[in-house]
Design a protein around this motif. Structure first.
Motif, short mmCIF file in Angstrom:
data_model
loop_
_atom_site.label_atom_id
_atom_site.label_comp_id
_atom_site.label_asym_id
_atom_site.label_seq_id
_atom_site.Cartn_x
_atom_site.Cartn_y
_atom_site.Cartn_z
N PRO A 316 0.82 -1.22 0.00
CA PRO A 316 0.00 0.00 0.00
C PRO A 316 0.86 1.27 0.00
O PRO A 316 1.88 1.33 0.69
N ILE A 317 0.47 2.19 -0.75
CA ILE A 317 1.16 3.48 -0.78
C ILE A 317 0.11 4.51 -1.24
O ILE A 317 -0.94 4.16 -1.76
N ALA A 318 0.39 5.77 -1.00
CA ALA A 318 -0.47 6.83 -1.54
C ALA A 318 0.24 8.13 -1.38
O ALA A 318 1.11 8.29 -0.52
N LYS A 319 -0.14 9.07 -2.21
CA LYS A 319 0.39 10.40 -1.98
C LYS A 319 -0.35 11.01 -0.78
O LYS A 319 -1.40 10.53 -0.35
N ARG A 320 0.26 12.07 -0.25
CA ARG A 320 -0.35 12.82 0.84
C ARG A 320 -1.78 13.19 0.51
O ARG A 320 -2.05 13.70 -0.58
N GLY A 321 -2.67 12.95 1.44
CA GLY A 321 -4.06 13.33 1.24
C GLY A 321 -4.93 12.15 0.83
O GLY A 321 -6.14 12.25 0.84
N ARG A 322 -4.30 11.07 0.46
CA ARG A 322 -5.06 9.89 0.04
C ARG A 322 -4.70 8.73 0.96
O ARG A 322 -3.60 8.68 1.54
N ASP B 237 0.64 21.76 -5.35
CA ASP B 237 -0.58 21.16 -5.92
C ASP B 237 -1.37 20.46 -4.80
O ASP B 237 -1.98 19.42 -5.02
N THR B 238 -1.31 21.05 -3.62
CA THR B 238 -1.93 20.44 -2.44
C THR B 238 -3.35 19.97 -2.74
O THR B 238 -4.14 20.71 -3.29
N PRO B 239 -3.65 18.73 -2.39
CA PRO B 239 -4.97 18.21 -2.76
C PRO B 239 -6.08 18.83 -1.92
O PRO B 239 -5.85 19.37 -0.84
#
Lengths: 336, 336, 336, 336, 336, 336
Positions: A316-322, B237-239
Motif C-alpha cells: 500500500p502506498i499513496a500520496k499525501r491526502g489519500r 498542488d496540495t490536494p
C-alpha cells in the motif's frame, strides 16, 4: 456513405491517445523511469469526484485491452452503473510502463461521458416516464458529438440525432424531424410537410415543426388537416424571443387538435429545455408526448476523475491526502 | 512517434462531419429538397447566444473551404476576436445544398471552442499578467483535449500540456512537470527530482512537485538543496483533502526558500484553481510565478451558437422570432 | 348619453360621505361632544405615511367647501404636487363640529388618489417620455374606476379609457382601440379592422389588436396591407399564456413592418405591463410608440393618510407619539 | 339621516356603469357591430387570475339582471365561495349586444370585492377564532368604503365601522369606539370616557381608547376604575412612533387589570395589524379579545378577472392563448 | 470604602497568572525543558487575528516587567493604537524559561481588552461626536467588569459606571443616574427625583429615569417641572417589551420639553443600543444628548491573539504555517 | 505553588463586588434611600433574556450568603439546570438595603457563566458522545479564565486546561498536551516527544502535537514509531494558514497509523473548532477520539440577565413593561 475517422482506425487512435493527445508530463515520467531503469507493478484506482452514472468505462477498457498484456488485471463498474462520490470506478494492476501514458485519455473518457450520462439521467427522471430524445450534438465539437449522444442514451434517453451516436449506442436508427431551414426554403410549412411526406421513407415518422411562419396553434391545425392520419406529431420549438414553449401553449394546442378531431397527433416539445422546466411541464400535467433536449445534456459539466497509485509491488502506498492501499469495492468486476 | 487521427485525414473528417456526426434531420432536409428538385442560394448567419471570444472560426472556415465552390461567399470575425451577444460571427452565402448538412459540425466547433477560449480569458484576466498554463486535457474526452488546449491558448494561456494542442496553437513545445505517479514509484521526491534532472533534455525546465510525501515547505527546501540552481521552480498542488494550496502557504514557502538562499526558485501553483481563487491570490499579493489551470477551462460550458437563414435568393426572410435579412456587421471580413 | 350618479348629486354625496359612508365612531364623537355641550376650534393636519404625489386634494377641498363656513381656514398642497413622508398635505382650522364626521371621506380621497397618482408617476418615469395610457378601470370597482383614471392623469398619463375619467381630468376624449370580443365575433382580424375603419368617426385613431387569431407579426402585416395609410398602429397584447409581449417581438414586428413599407404604423404595447417591465423595454431600446397600463396603476396600494388635531383653541396639543402644534410647511397655500 | 347616492338610484347606476364608467372601446365595439349589422349569442366566461374567495358576484348578477332578457342564461359561484386560479366564477350566455358594454363594471366588481374578501379571510384565519372588525374605510375612496366593508364581512369579519357597509352586509349595526380627536377635545381620557358613558345609548358598548395621553397600562386602570363594570373593554392602538402594540403590552395590561379586579374588561387591539402580526400575537397567546384591522384589508390588491368569449352561436371559439369552449365547472349554478 | 482584590496584590496576581490560571501544558513544557536542561533566548511575537484597537498591552507589559530581567527586551504598540490583522502587537526577546508560563495570561489580556476597545470604537464612531457612556459591567463577570470599562474608555467612551473602571482609566469619577429599583421603592418618579436631588452631592448631575411608571413624555414634563433648572436631563430607557426607545419618541420628548420651556434639559438614551441603532438615531437627527451602551460593548467577542516563537538564539524559525523570523514592524517601540 | 487571588480572600471580594466593581448608581440609590430613611423588604427576580443552561447560580448564592441575614429568603434553579427565556433563575426576598449594591456582581456572574455553559453544551451535543476538552483560557482575560473553564465543565466538557478551573469544577487534574513552543525549542517533534515521555509523571498521558515541522501524517508515524505503546495519541492542530484540520486528514492519519500497526494511538483534534465544524466531522464519521475547543466556548456571548423588583412589602409591583408580582416558578428551590 463511407464512415470516417475517428471511429475507424483503432490502432492509430491508441497511438494518438498515448502521444499527441496525452499530457507531456506522462511521457516525461515514462522516459525518466526508463532511463533510470525503474518499473513497478502498480495498482491504480480511477475514482470520481462526484456521484452520478459511470460512463466511458467501456471505451476505457477497450483502450486498456489494446495496451495491457496477459497477466495484467483490470476491474471496473459496469457501463451506466451508479457511482458514489470518490468511489473507484476502474482499477488497473499492471506494470506502470505499460499504461502510464494513457492516463490523460482514460480520465478524459470517464469524465466527459459520466458528465453527459448523469445529466441525461436527471432529465429522464424529470420527464417521469415520457421519452426523451438527445439532439444536442450541434452544441459541442463534432469530434465528440456522437460520443455525447451515446452517453445520453446510457443515461436513459431513447433516441439521438446523429447516425454515429445511434450506432455507438446500438440503436437501429437516429431520430429527427426537420430543420427550420428546410421550411424556410419551401416557403410554407404545409408545402414543406407535404414534400417531406412524399419523399421520406415510410419508416421515418412524420413529425412537423410548426413554429416557423405562423402561430403554433394555427399551424398545427393546418398541418394536421393537410397530412391527415399519417401525421405522427407536431413539434413545438418556440424560440426564446417568443418566450419558449409554455405549459399553456401545449394545453391549448392539444385542445385545439382534439376539437378538430386530431386526437392521435402527438406533441413534441423542444427549445431550451432543462430538468427544471420539464419538471414544471410535468407538474402542470402538460400533454407532452416527447421531449427533445439539447444544451442541458450536451453542455453538462464533466465529472472530474482522478487516478491514484494505491499499491506498488503489492505494498500500500499513496500520496499525501489519500489513503494508501486499494479500497475494497465489492461492486468492481474483473473485465480484463 | 507517428501522429494519429483525427488530425491527419482531412477528407475523411469532412465526410464524417457531414454524415455520421451530423444530425439526421439535416440529411433528411437535404434529401427532401433534392427529391423535390428545390435548391436556393441562401445567406446563413451563425451567431452566438452570449458574449465572449469567438473561437473555432478558423476550423469552421477550413471545413467550408473543403465543400464550397468558387463564387460562394464566406465572411467571419477573426479567430479570438471578442463577440457580442447575438453578434453574427460567421456568414455563408451559397446554395443550401452545398453546406446544409455541415450545420451540426460548424455550430459545434464554434460553441465548444468559444466556450473554452472565453473561460481561459477570464482566468488570464484574473491572473493579472502572470502566465497561465492550461493542463486540463485529462478532464475531457481525448478526441477534443487538444482542441480545448488550442482554444485556451487563443484565450490567452501561454502554454498547454498536450503536444497536439501545442502544435495546433503554433507553440514550440508543450509544458509540463511530472506526475505524482512518478514520484511515488521512485519512493522519494528528491530521488525522483534527481533522476528527472539527470535524464531530461536540457530544455525541459526543472519544476518539481513538492506535495507528494512531505509538507510542501519542507520538501521545497529539500529539493532546492538537492538540485541547486538548475531548479526552475517548485509546484504546489496540495490536494483538496488538505485544503488546496492557500495564500498563506505560498507566502511561507517563498519566505523559507528566500531565507535558505533560493530566491531564484519559482513557485507554480495548481489544484482546483478558478478565476475566483486566482483573484484571491492576486488580491493577497501571493508570490505566485505561474498558475496551472485544469477544470476551470476544460469544463467551460459551450456557448450555444445558432444558424439562421436570413436571405433566400437575395430576399430577406426569417423564421418567427428573428428579424429577416442579414444584419449589418462591419467587423465581418471576407475569408472565402 | 345622460350622465348618472355618483357625480351628479353633490349635496346627496355630502350627506352620504358624512353619514352612511362615515365610520360610526365619528358620529358618536359628534353626538357625545354635542350632548356634553363642548366644541372647539381645532387645527387638524392631514399627512401622508409615505412620499409620492398628493392627489385627491381638490375633491377633499370641494367637500370641505360644502360644509365649512366663512372664517374657517383650509390650506393645502396643490393637486399633483410631490409630498414627503409625513408631510402635511391638508390643514383645516375650524370648529370640530363642522367637519369631524367627514374624516373618513377626506382621508379616503387622499389615500386612494395619491396611491394611484404615485404609481402612475413611476410608470410614466419608466416610459422615459413615451406616452402612457391608463386603461385599468376594469380591474377595480366601477364606482371608482373614473376616479382612478383621473388620478392616473394627474400622475402623468396622457390618456384613459373611460369617458367620465377623461372628463374629470379635462381631456377632450377617452382613448381606446377595440376588444378581443369584437374581433372574435367578426371571426377575423382583418374583417373586424375593416368594419372598424368603415364605421368609426374619423377622429378615432385606427389602432388594431393583432394577437387574437394569428401570430402577431403575420397579423400586423395583413392588417397594414388591408387598412393602408389610415392605420395608426397595431396593438401587441400577447397573453400571459404565450409569455406576454417580449422585447424581441417588438423589434421583429417593427422590422417586418418597415421591410414591407409600413414605417408609419405605430406599435402600441399592453398586457401586464409594470414599471419594471417598461424599464426593460426602454433599456433594450424596443421601438414602442405607446404603453397601455392596467393593473400596475389600478391596483396601486393606497398611501395611508392620518388626520391629527395639533391645536385646540390655538394651543398646541397632540396625542402620544405625535408632536404638538401645527408643523410649519411653507408649501401649504390657503385654499378656502 | 336620509341615505344618499350611490346606493339609491339603481337605474341611474346601470346607465353610469354602461356609459361614463365603461371603457370606451366597448362602446366602439358595440357601435361597429351595430353598424355592420352583426350580433351573436355568445358564451362569456369571467375567471379569476388567482385563488381566493369569489365576491362581488351578487352585485354583478344584479347588474346583469337589469340588462338581460328572458331566455338569456347566467350561472355563477355563490357569493363568498372559494375559487381556484382561473376558475370560471360567472358565465353569461346572451346576445353580445345586450351586455358587452358592462364588461368594465362586471370585471371591476369581481376584482375589487374578491381582493377584499380574500384578504379578510387570511386575517380571520390568522385570528384563530377571535373576532375581527374591519375599520379601514378611511383608507380608500369613500365611494367604495362601504363596498369594501361588505366584502370584508363576506370574508369573515364580524363587524365593520360604516353604517352603509353594515347594511349591505345585513348587520344590525356598525361597530366602533371613539376617535382620538374626541379625547383630545375633552382633554383627558377619563373625562371623555365618562361623557361617552353618560350620553351614548345603552346598546353602544363602552370601549375606551387608552393611548392618547398616558401610558396604556396606567390609563387602562384609570378608566376601569372610573367606569366600573359598564366598561366593556379598553382599546390599545399604540402608534407606530411608539412601536405599535406589542405582545408584551397586552400581557401586562391584562395582568394589571386582573390584579386590580377588572377581569371582565376586554382588550381590543388595533394599529397597523396584518395577518403576520396577528399570527405572532396568537402564537404568543396574547390575551386579546378582538382585533381591529384597517389597511391590511382595505389596501388588498384586487384580484384581476378576465372575461373571454368561449362560444359564439354555440360553437367553441377562443382567442390565441385560451382554450376554446366553455370549460366544465360543476360548481356553477344557474342564477338568472 | 477599602478597595479589594484583585487589583491590590500584584505579586499574588503574578503567581496566580503563572500557575493556577495558566494552561497546564505550559507548565509541562517548562518542566520538560528544565529536566532536559534546555533553555533558549527566543523571540516571541504576539499578533492579532483581526484588525481593531490594541488594548491590554499596558497590563501585559506590567506583567512581563514583573518577571523578566535586565537585558531582556520587550517592544509593543501603544495602548489603544490601531492594529492590522496579523500585525505583531507585542514582542518579547528573553529566555523562554522566564515567561513561557505566562502565555495564557498575556494572550488573554490582549484578546479580551482589544475586543472591548474595538467594539467601543465602533459605537463611538456611530455616535458621531456625541458622548457615549459604558455601563455594561453588570453583563459580565464582576472580576473583569472594571477591566472592560477601562477598555471601553480606551476605545473612546467618555465615562463608565464602576469606580474601579473609572480609576483604571484615570477618570475623576464614575458616571451614573439611578436604578429603576430606587424609583419603585419611592413609589413615584417625582418623589424619587426630589429625594435624589435633596441628598446627592452637588457634583452628581441630576439625570432622572422617566420610564418607570408613566409614559416617558408625560413623566419628563412632571420631573422637569418639579426639579427645575437643576435638572440636567431625563434618561429614556424604554424596555424591549414596549419597543425600546424610538427615534420618534426622542423627537417628541424634545418638542414637548421645549414647548414647556425646558430647553436646557438633556435627553439621555439607553436600552439595547447597538452601533446599528445609534447610526439610525443619528441618520434621523434624533436630538439625543448622550448614549448609554451596555451589552454592545460588554459582550464584544474577544479578538483572538496568537504567540509564536519566531527566532531561537537569533535564528529564524517558525512552526508550519508561519513565516520564520520576526516580521519587521516599525510601529513597535521598546517598552522594557 | 501557593494559590493567589482572586479565589483566596472572600471577604475582600465581597467588598470589591459591592463597591469598586459595582455600578455607581446602585451606591447612589443606597445613599439616597438611606438619607431619606426609606427601606423595604422587596422580592427581586433575576431572569434570563434567553434560553440555555443556568450557570453562576452557585457563586451568586455564595455572595448573597455573605451579605443577607437570617430570615431573608433566597431560592434558585440548580447550577447547570436548563432555563427558558425570561424564566426566573434566582429570587431574593430581603430588605433592599442589604443586597441592592451587589446587583452588578450578581447579574454579571449569571450572564457570563450561563453564556459559557450554554455554548459548551452546544459543542458537547455536536460531538455526539465523544469527549470535549475546553482549552480556551488563553482567549479571555486571566482573571476569568478559570471561571470560564468551570462553566464549560458545567456545560458538559470533560476536562479543562487550567489548574484553578479544574479545581473549581472538582476535577482531579487539568488536561493538556504540549505547546508548539516546546517542540520548536527542541527543534524536532520526535526529540521533544521523547523528552516529554522521559520526564513527565506517569499519569500524564502521552499525546503529541504533530503539525509543528512536518506533514501531520508523516510526523504521526514517526512519533508512533519512537514512543511505542506509551503513546496515547497524536494531536492534529493544523493552523488556519494550512486550511485547519480536514475530515480527510483524520481519515488518512487513522488509516496510515492502522496500516503501521498503531491502532491504539488516538487522534485528538483541535484548531478553530466550532459546533458547526464538529457536526461536519461527525456527519462524515471522522475517526476522532477527542475534540479540543477554545474560542467557540471562551468567546461565547454572555446571556443578559435582568433583575426586577416584583414585590415591595408583599405587594405586587413592577416597572412599566413588566408584570407585577413574583411569577410562579415551581422549579425554584429555597437555597438560603
Amino acid at each position: 456513405m463511407k464512415e470516417a475517422t475517428p471511429q475507424r482506425a483503432t490502432s492509430e487512435l491508441v497511438d494518438y491517445f498515448g502521444g499527441p493527445a496525452s499530457d507531456i508530463y506522462f511521457q516525461r515520467a515514462h522516459d525518466t523511469l526508463a532511463a533510470a531503469g525503474i518499473d513497478a507493478i502498480v495498482t491504480m484506482d480511477y475514482f470520481s469526484s462526484g456521484a452520478g452514472l459511470a460512463c466511458g468505462v467501456a471505451e476505457a477498457v477497450r483502450l486498456l485491452g489494446a495496451v495491457l498484456k496477459s497477466g495484467d488485471d483490470v476491474s471496473a463498474l459496469a457501463e451506466g452503473e451508479p457511482m458514489a462520490e470518490r468511489e473507484t470506478v476502474l482499477r488497473v494492476r499492471a506494470p506502470y510502463s505499460r499504461f502510464g501514458v494513457y492516463e490523460t485519455a482514460l480520465l478524459g473518457m470517464l469524465s466527459s461521458c459520466s458528465g453527459w450520462a448523469t445529466a441525461a439521467r436527471e432529465i429522464v427522471d424529470a420527464a417521469a416516464g415520457k421519452p426523451v430524445i438527445s439532439y444536442g450534438a450541434r452544441h459541442i465539437h463534432p469530434l465528440v458529438g456522437p460520443v455525447m449522444e451515446y452517453s445520453a442514451i446510457i443515461g436513459g434517453c431513447v433516441g439521438c440525432a446523429t447516425p454515429r451516436g445511434a450506432a455507438l449506442a446500438g440503436l437501429k436508427a437516429p431520430s429527427g424531424t426537420m430543420p427550420h431551414a428546410m421550411i424556410l426554403i419551401f416557403g410554407d410549412t404545409v408545402t414543406a410537410a407535404k414534400a417531406f411526406d412524399a419523399h421520406m421513407p415510410v419508416e421515418v415518422p412524420r413529425i412537423v415543426l410548426v413554429d416557423t411562419f405562423k402561430d403554433e396553434a394555427e399551424e398545427s391545425l393546418r398541418v394536421a388537416d393537410a397530412i391527415g392520419n399519417r401525421l405522427r406529431g407536431v413539434r413545438l420549438d418556440t424560440p426564446k424571443e417568443r418566450g419558449h414553449v409554455t405549459v399553456d401553449l401545449v394545453h391549448e394546442v392539444r385542445a385545439r387538435l382534439d376539437q378538430a378531431g386530431h386526437k392521435s397527433v402527438g406533441i413534441y416539445v423542444s427549445g431550451g429545455l432543462t430538468a427544471e422546466r420539464i419538471r414544471e411541464f410535468e407538474a402542470a400535467k402538460a400533454p407532452v408526448d416527447s421531449y427533445g433536449v439539447g444544451m442541458a445534456i450536451a453542455a453538462a459539466r464533466p465529472i472530474a476523475f482522478t487516478a491514484d497509485i494505491k499499491e506498488i509491488a503489492g505494498k500500500p502506498i499513496a500520496k499525501r491526502g489519500r489513503i494508501p492501499g486499494a479500497a475494497q469495492n465489492l461492486r468492481l468486476r474483473r473485465v480484463l
